[in-house]
Design a protein around this motif. Structure first.
Motif, PDB file in Angstrom:
ATOM      1  N   PHE A 192       0.850  -1.184   0.000  1.00 29.00           N
ATOM      2  CA  PHE A 192       0.000   0.000   0.000  1.00 29.00           C
ATOM      3  C   PHE A 192       0.886   1.234   0.000  1.00 29.00           C
ATOM      4  O   PHE A 192       1.825   1.340   0.803  1.00 29.00           O
ATOM      5  CB  PHE A 192      -0.918   0.052   1.220  1.00 29.00           C
ATOM      6  CG  PHE A 192      -1.553   1.410   1.409  1.00 29.00           C
ATOM      7  CD1 PHE A 192      -2.590   1.823   0.583  1.00 29.00           C
ATOM      8  CD2 PHE A 192      -1.078   2.282   2.381  1.00 29.00           C
ATOM      9  CE1 PHE A 192      -3.149   3.086   0.730  1.00 29.00           C
ATOM     10  CE2 PHE A 192      -1.642   3.549   2.531  1.00 29.00           C
ATOM     11  CZ  PHE A 192      -2.678   3.951   1.709  1.00 29.00           C
ATOM     12  N   GLU A 193       0.601   2.170  -0.891  1.00 27.76           N
ATOM     13  CA  GLU A 193       1.372   3.409  -0.991  1.00 27.76           C
ATOM     14  C   GLU A 193       0.422   4.551  -1.348  1.00 27.76           C
ATOM     15  O   GLU A 193      -0.364   4.440  -2.296  1.00 27.76           O
ATOM     16  CB  GLU A 193       2.469   3.279  -2.050  1.00 27.76           C
ATOM     17  CG  GLU A 193       3.162   4.557  -2.429  1.00 27.76           C
ATOM     18  CD  GLU A 193       3.785   5.297  -1.263  1.00 27.76           C
ATOM     19  OE1 GLU A 193       3.596   6.521  -1.182  1.00 27.76           O
ATOM     20  OE2 GLU A 193       4.443   4.639  -0.429  1.00 27.76           O
ATOM     21  N   ILE A 194       0.505   5.640  -0.603  1.00 30.10           N
ATOM     22  CA  ILE A 194      -0.389   6.770  -0.810  1.00 30.10           C
ATOM     23  C   ILE A 194      -0.122   7.493  -2.130  1.00 30.10           C
ATOM     24  O   ILE A 194      -1.010   8.075  -2.727  1.00 30.10           O
ATOM     25  CB  ILE A 194      -0.296   7.738   0.389  1.00 30.10           C
ATOM     26  CG1 ILE A 194      -1.479   8.705   0.398  1.00 30.10           C
ATOM     27  CG2 ILE A 194       1.027   8.481   0.384  1.00 30.10           C
ATOM     28  CD1 ILE A 194      -1.532   9.547   1.660  1.00 30.10           C
ATOM     29  N   SER A 195       1.135   7.430  -2.602  1.00 26.47           N
ATOM     30  CA  SER A 195       1.520   8.142  -3.815  1.00 26.47           C
ATOM     31  C   SER A 195       1.182   7.318  -5.054  1.00 26.47           C
ATOM     32  O   SER A 195       1.792   6.287  -5.318  1.00 26.47           O
ATOM     33  CB  SER A 195       3.015   8.459  -3.805  1.00 26.47           C
ATOM     34  OG  SER A 195       3.441   8.902  -5.076  1.00 26.47           O
ATOM     35  N   ARG A 196       0.241   7.775  -5.824  1.00 24.22           N
ATOM     36  CA  ARG A 196      -0.166   7.053  -7.021  1.00 24.22           C
ATOM     37  C   ARG A 196       0.947   6.972  -8.073  1.00 24.22           C
ATOM     38  O   ARG A 196       1.104   5.926  -8.717  1.00 24.22           O
ATOM     39  CB  ARG A 196      -1.430   7.688  -7.611  1.00 24.22           C
ATOM     40  CG  ARG A 196      -2.673   7.442  -6.738  1.00 24.22           C
ATOM     41  CD  ARG A 196      -3.921   8.035  -7.356  1.00 24.22           C
ATOM     42  NE  ARG A 196      -3.901   9.481  -7.358  1.00 24.22           N
ATOM     43  CZ  ARG A 196      -4.285  10.244  -6.338  1.00 24.22           C
ATOM     44  NH1 ARG A 196      -4.688   9.695  -5.211  1.00 24.22           N
ATOM     45  NH2 ARG A 196      -4.250  11.564  -6.434  1.00 24.22           N
ATOM     46  N   PRO A 197       1.755   8.018  -8.284  1.00 21.62           N
ATOM     47  CA  PRO A 197       2.848   7.888  -9.250  1.00 21.62           C
ATOM     48  C   PRO A 197       3.839   6.783  -8.882  1.00 21.62           C
ATOM     49  O   PRO A 197       4.327   6.061  -9.753  1.00 21.62           O
ATOM     50  CB  PRO A 197       3.510   9.269  -9.223  1.00 21.62           C
ATOM     51  CG  PRO A 197       2.417  10.203  -8.828  1.00 21.62           C
ATOM     52  CD  PRO A 197       1.597   9.434  -7.837  1.00 21.62           C
ATOM     53  N   ARG A 198       4.134   6.607  -7.593  1.00 19.76           N
ATOM     54  CA  ARG A 198       5.071   5.549  -7.202  1.00 19.76           C
ATOM     55  C   ARG A 198       4.432   4.167  -7.332  1.00 19.76           C
ATOM     56  O   ARG A 198       5.112   3.191  -7.666  1.00 19.76           O
ATOM     57  CB  ARG A 198       5.593   5.813  -5.783  1.00 19.76           C
ATOM     58  CG  ARG A 198       6.555   6.999  -5.740  1.00 19.76           C
ATOM     59  CD  ARG A 198       7.280   7.111  -4.416  1.00 19.76           C
ATOM     60  NE  ARG A 198       6.488   7.741  -3.379  1.00 19.76           N
ATOM     61  CZ  ARG A 198       6.300   9.050  -3.265  1.00 19.76           C
ATOM     62  NH1 ARG A 198       6.815   9.880  -4.154  1.00 19.76           N
ATOM     63  NH2 ARG A 198       5.585   9.545  -2.273  1.00 19.76           N
ATOM     64  N   VAL A 199       3.133   4.092  -7.072  1.00 18.98           N
ATOM     65  CA  VAL A 199       2.418   2.830  -7.294  1.00 18.98           C
ATOM     66  C   VAL A 199       2.488   2.428  -8.766  1.00 18.98           C
ATOM     67  O   VAL A 199       2.794   1.270  -9.101  1.00 18.98           O
ATOM     68  CB  VAL A 199       0.948   2.950  -6.824  1.00 18.98           C
ATOM     69  CG1 VAL A 199       0.111   1.791  -7.365  1.00 18.98           C
ATOM     70  CG2 VAL A 199       0.874   2.961  -5.305  1.00 18.98           C
ATOM     71  N   GLU A 200       2.218   3.356  -9.634  1.00 21.51           N
ATOM     72  CA  GLU A 200       2.232   3.053 -11.071  1.00 21.51           C
ATOM     73  C   GLU A 200       3.629   2.644 -11.522  1.00 21.51           C
ATOM     74  O   GLU A 200       3.788   1.709 -12.330  1.00 21.51           O
ATOM     75  CB  GLU A 200       1.745   4.276 -11.844  1.00 21.51           C
ATOM     76  CG  GLU A 200       0.264   4.576 -11.615  1.00 21.51           C
ATOM     77  CD  GLU A 200      -0.142   5.962 -12.098  1.00 21.51           C
ATOM     78  OE1 GLU A 200       0.730   6.659 -12.669  1.00 21.51           O
ATOM     79  OE2 GLU A 200      -1.317   6.342 -11.904  1.00 21.51           O
ATOM     80  N   TYR A 201       4.652   3.314 -11.009  1.00 19.24           N
ATOM     81  CA  TYR A 201       6.030   2.974 -11.372  1.00 19.24           C
ATOM     82  C   TYR A 201       6.375   1.551 -10.912  1.00 19.24           C
ATOM     83  O   TYR A 201       6.952   0.763 -11.675  1.00 19.24           O
ATOM     84  CB  TYR A 201       6.985   3.990 -10.742  1.00 19.24           C
ATOM     85  CG  TYR A 201       8.447   3.671 -10.970  1.00 19.24           C
ATOM     86  CD1 TYR A 201       9.123   4.143 -12.090  1.00 19.24           C
ATOM     87  CD2 TYR A 201       9.169   2.895 -10.052  1.00 19.24           C
ATOM     88  CE1 TYR A 201      10.464   3.853 -12.298  1.00 19.24           C
ATOM     89  CE2 TYR A 201      10.502   2.601 -10.253  1.00 19.24           C
ATOM     90  CZ  TYR A 201      11.143   3.084 -11.374  1.00 19.24           C
ATOM     91  OH  TYR A 201      12.465   2.784 -11.572  1.00 19.24           O
ATOM     92  N   GLY A 202       6.043   1.210  -9.671  1.00 22.73           N
ATOM     93  CA  GLY A 202       6.356  -0.119  -9.150  1.00 22.73           C
ATOM     94  C   GLY A 202       5.639  -1.229  -9.891  1.00 22.73           C
ATOM     95  O   GLY A 202       6.217  -2.282 -10.173  1.00 22.73           O
ATOM     96  N   ARG A 203       4.378  -0.997 -10.209  1.00 23.21           N
ATOM     97  CA  ARG A 203       3.638  -2.002 -10.981  1.00 23.21           C
ATOM     98  C   ARG A 203       4.308  -2.242 -12.332  1.00 23.21           C
ATOM     99  O   ARG A 203       4.439  -3.383 -12.781  1.00 23.21           O
ATOM    100  CB  ARG A 203       2.202  -1.527 -11.208  1.00 23.21           C
ATOM    101  CG  ARG A 203       1.287  -1.560  -9.995  1.00 23.21           C
ATOM    102  CD  ARG A 203      -0.018  -0.867 -10.337  1.00 23.21           C
ATOM    103  NE  ARG A 203      -1.015  -0.953  -9.279  1.00 23.21           N
ATOM    104  CZ  ARG A 203      -2.129  -0.226  -9.257  1.00 23.21           C
ATOM    105  NH1 ARG A 203      -2.373   0.631 -10.249  1.00 23.21           N
ATOM    106  NH2 ARG A 203      -2.984  -0.342  -8.265  1.00 23.21           N
TER     107      ARG A 203
END
Length: 281
Positions: free
Chosen positions: A139-150
């Protein structure tokens, strides 16, 4: 956010008479422990023992800040995508994110099962937990970092805490996240909802009752600042985790002793605090 912007935001909150009530229990009986630069206050709640920065951040501005404004080396500075294979090959050591020791600590009591990495940034921890054999989610609040990790690590990440299943995890791991969160009660309630009965919390935070914190106070960089809105201690967790159904044990760096129950003469001298919580059935 620049220093001048942070200062302006602080002055606006003074001008609008923001309440100095506790961000955990909402008690109004809070007192100033120390001033930082004659502008910011380290305050302590007499009811729940939480130390916090005043003026406070509200949840909405906190979410906004962590989307694009937050900067921290190797956390928000996303590696070049062409370098990801190299970082994987050396277990993320060159970006300071090798979690081998933390995973070893977790494996001692949770050898397998489902693990949530709470505040997972771009997913390097989720990747390592998965490679260690866990069914890992981040779980990560930052959507840009979520998209990058995926995209780069092919890991299971979300920025929607409500999408995660109740009683869905055997363990929750969170490293240097809680001190950033202006609504600690909401977070602890989420942990209680997400863990299975008997599940484990592994929380790493700056130890704001350690020797360095006591000696330097707010001059210690890990205490309160723009990013760190809470100054967390074993006293706070020991007093409040039971209210969320957890028993708790503690250890501090360099972790020469196994986590143990809190005692007044407990040695908590290290710079980092490990809280191990167990959700009671």
């Amino acid at each position: 956010m620049s220093k001048s912007q942070f200062l302006l935001k602080t002055l606006v909150k003074y001008a609008t008479l923001q309440s100095a009530s506790c961000p955990y229990c909402e008690c109004v009986r809070t007192s100033i422990v120390q001033w930082k630069n004659r502008i910011w206050q380290l305050r302590r709640c007499t009811e729940c023992s939480l130390n916090f920065r005043f003026p406070k951040d509200d949840p909405e501005e906190n979410v906004s800040f962590y989307q694009n404004k937050y900067r921290q080396e190797n956390v928000t500075d996303l590696p070049r995508e062409e370098d990801i294979a190299f970082h994987i090959s050396e277990c993320f050591r060159s970006v300071g994110r090798d979690l081998t020791t933390h995973i070893r600590t977790m494996r001692a009591t949770v050898p397998a099962g489902s693990v949530l990495d709470y505040g997972c940034s771009w997913g390097y921890g989720v990747y390592q937990l998965s490679k260690a054999g866990y069914d890992a989610t981040g779980f990560e609040i930052s959507r840009p970092r979520v998209e990058y990790g995926r995209r780069t690590l092919n890991v299971n990440l979300t920025s929607d805490i409500d999408s995660l299943p109740s009683r869905g995890f055997d363990a929750i791991y969170s490293a240097h996240v809680l001190e950033h969160i202006p609504t600690p009660k909401t977070t602890l309630m989420a942990f209680q909802r997400l863990l299975k009965p008997g599940g484990k919390l592994f929380l790493y935070v700056p130890n704001c009752s350690g020797d360095l914190a006591k000696r330097l106070g707010v001059r210690w960089g890990q205490m309160i600042n723009e990013k760190h809105v809470l100054a967390l201690t074993p006293e706070f967790f020991n007093k409040n985790l039971p209210g969320h159904g957890f028993s708790a044990e503690f250890s501090s760096s360099p972790y020469e002793k196994a986590p143990q129950a809190f005692e007044k003469d407990w040695d908590s001298s290290g710079e980092e605090l490990l809280v191990v919580g167990t959700l009671q059935s």
